[in-house]
Scaffold this active site. Structure first.
Site, mmCIF file in Angstrom:
data_model
loop_
_atom_site.group_PDB
_atom_site.id
_atom_site.type_symbol
_atom_site.label_atom_id
_atom_site.label_comp_id
_atom_site.label_asym_id
_atom_site.label_seq_id
_atom_site.Cartn_x
_atom_site.Cartn_y
_atom_site.Cartn_z
ATOM 1 C CE LYS A 1 35.151 53.699 39.547
ATOM 2 N NZ LYS A 1 35.637 52.329 39.308
ATOM 3 C CB THR B 1 43.140 51.355 47.132
ATOM 4 O OG1 THR B 1 44.340 51.705 46.397
ATOM 5 C CG2 THR B 1 43.045 52.219 48.377
ATOM 6 N N GLY C 1 41.928 46.684 43.554
ATOM 7 C CA GLY C 1 40.641 46.069 43.255
ATOM 8 C C GLY C 1 39.428 46.894 43.601
ATOM 9 C CB THR C 2 38.896 50.345 44.905
ATOM 10 O OG1 THR C 2 39.779 50.964 43.959
ATOM 11 C CG2 THR C 2 39.615 50.213 46.232
ATOM 12 N N GLY C 3 37.988 49.387 42.003
ATOM 13 C CA GLY C 3 37.091 49.599 40.867
ATOM 14 C C GLY C 3 36.291 48.363 40.529
ATOM 15 C CB CYS C 4 37.271 44.787 40.200
ATOM 16 S SG CYS C 4 38.624 44.960 39.033
#
Length: 268
Positions: A176, A208, A210-213
Site C-alpha cells: 500500500k 485514517t 484503521g485503514t490497514g486493518c
C-alpha cells in the site's frame, strides 16, 4: 441460510477504529460472518495508544480452537500479533486446522508511533507466517521493516520491494502506497510474475485510523466469498476509498474511517 465466514486474529482497539473492531465491522459490511481471537488488549483512542496488554498464549489458543473446531472459517485475517511466541502459536493453529486463505497484515506501528510488534517478532513473522500467507498487506514502513533495508519513495521502488517481499513466501503481496507523496494513492499487487497498480485520488484527511486493518479484512472478506485475489483487492480498494472519504471526526486526534460509507452511498 449459509453465509461466508472469516476469522480475525488480532488485537482489540478500545477506540473502535482499528484492530478486531474494524475487522468485524468490515466483515459485516461486506456480507461475511465474522469471528475473532483477540491476541492483545490495547488502551487506545484517537490520540494514540496508552497501553498494550498481550493475552496469555493459552487464552489465544483456546479462542482459535473454539472457533475453528466448531464454526470453521472460509478465510483468516491476522493483524496485531505482538510477539514471536504469539506468531508461533497462530502459525501452529493455522497449519493444524487449515489450509485457509490467509491475509497477513503485518501490524507493527500504530498511527501515533507506538510499537505493536516486538523487534524479535519480525523474524518469526518472516519464518512462520509469510510462507503460508495468501496475501501480505504491508504499508511502506512495514515493508521496509520486513526487508531490513529498503528505500521506497516511488512506485517503481514499491514494485521492486513487492518482488523482494514475494520471495519470502506469500502468494501475493499487496503493498500500500498511502505513505508516499503525490496526487494519487497507488498500491501494488504482485503475484510473482506481474505487478498490477491500483490508483485512486489522494484524499486529504487526517482521519485514517484503521485503514490497514480495514483494507486487509476487506480482502479477507472477498476471499471468504470465493473471489479471486485480484477481485478481492479491487473490492477492498473501493471499500477503503469510500471509508476514508467519509472519515469520522471522532475524538481529539486522528479519527477512524467510516466503515458503512460504501453501503450508505449505495442506498441514497
Amino acid at each position: 441460510m449459509t453465509i461466508p465466514k472469516a476469522i480475525t486474529i488480532a488485537g482489540s482497539d478500545s477506540g473502535g477504529g482499528a484492530g478486531i473492531q474494524a475487522d468485524l465491522k468490515t466483515f459485516q459490511e461486506l456480507g461475511v460472518f465474522g469471528t475473532s481471537a483477540i491476541t492483545a488488549i490495547t488502551a487506545q483512542n484517537t490520540l494514540g495508544v496508552q497501553g498494550v496488554y498481550p493475552l496469555p498464549l493459552e487464552a489465544i489458543g483456546q479462542q482459535i480452537d473454539s472457533v475453528l473446531s466448531d464454526i470453521g472459517t472460509d478465510a483468516v485475517k491476522t493483524g496485531m500479533l505482538f510477539s514471536a511466541d504469539i506468531i508461533s502459536l497462530v502459525a501452529d493453529k493455522l497449519n493444524r486446522y487449515g489450509p485457509y486463505p490467509l491475509v497477513l497484515d503485518p501490524v507493527m506501528i500504530a498511527k501515533g508511533g507506538a510499537a505493536l510488534l516486538q523487534q524479535e517478532a519480525v523474524e518469526a513473522l518472516r519464518r512462520e507466517l509469510l510462507p503460508i500467507a495468501t496475501v501480505l498487506t504491508p504499508n511502506v514502513p512495514e515493508a521496509c521493516a520486513i526487508l531490513g533495508s529498503q528505500e521506497i519513495g516511488s512506485v517503481e521502488q514499491m514494485i521492486e520491494a513487492a518482488k523482494r517481499l514475494h520471495e519470502l513466501g506469500s502468494r501475493y503481496v499487496f503493498l500500500k502506497g498511502g505513505h508516499l507523496d503525490g496526487e494519487e494513492a497507488v498500491d501494488v499487487l504482485y503475484d510473482g510474475s506481474e505487478a498490477n497498480l491500483y490508483r485512486s485520488p489522494r484524499i486529504r484527511t487526517k482521519h485514517t485510523h484503521g485503514t490497514g486493518c480495514t483494507t486487509a479484512s476487506a480482502i479477507a472478506a472477498g476471499l471468504a466469498k470465493g473471489l479471486a485475489v485480484n477481485d478481492a483487492v479491487s473490492e477492498a480498494k473501493r471499500f477503503i476509498t469510500a471509508a476514508i472519504a467519509s472519515g469520522l471526526e471522532i475524538g481529539k486526534g486522528i479519527g477512524p474511517t467510516h466503515h458503512a460509507a460504501l453501503r450508505l452511498a449505495s442506498v441514497k
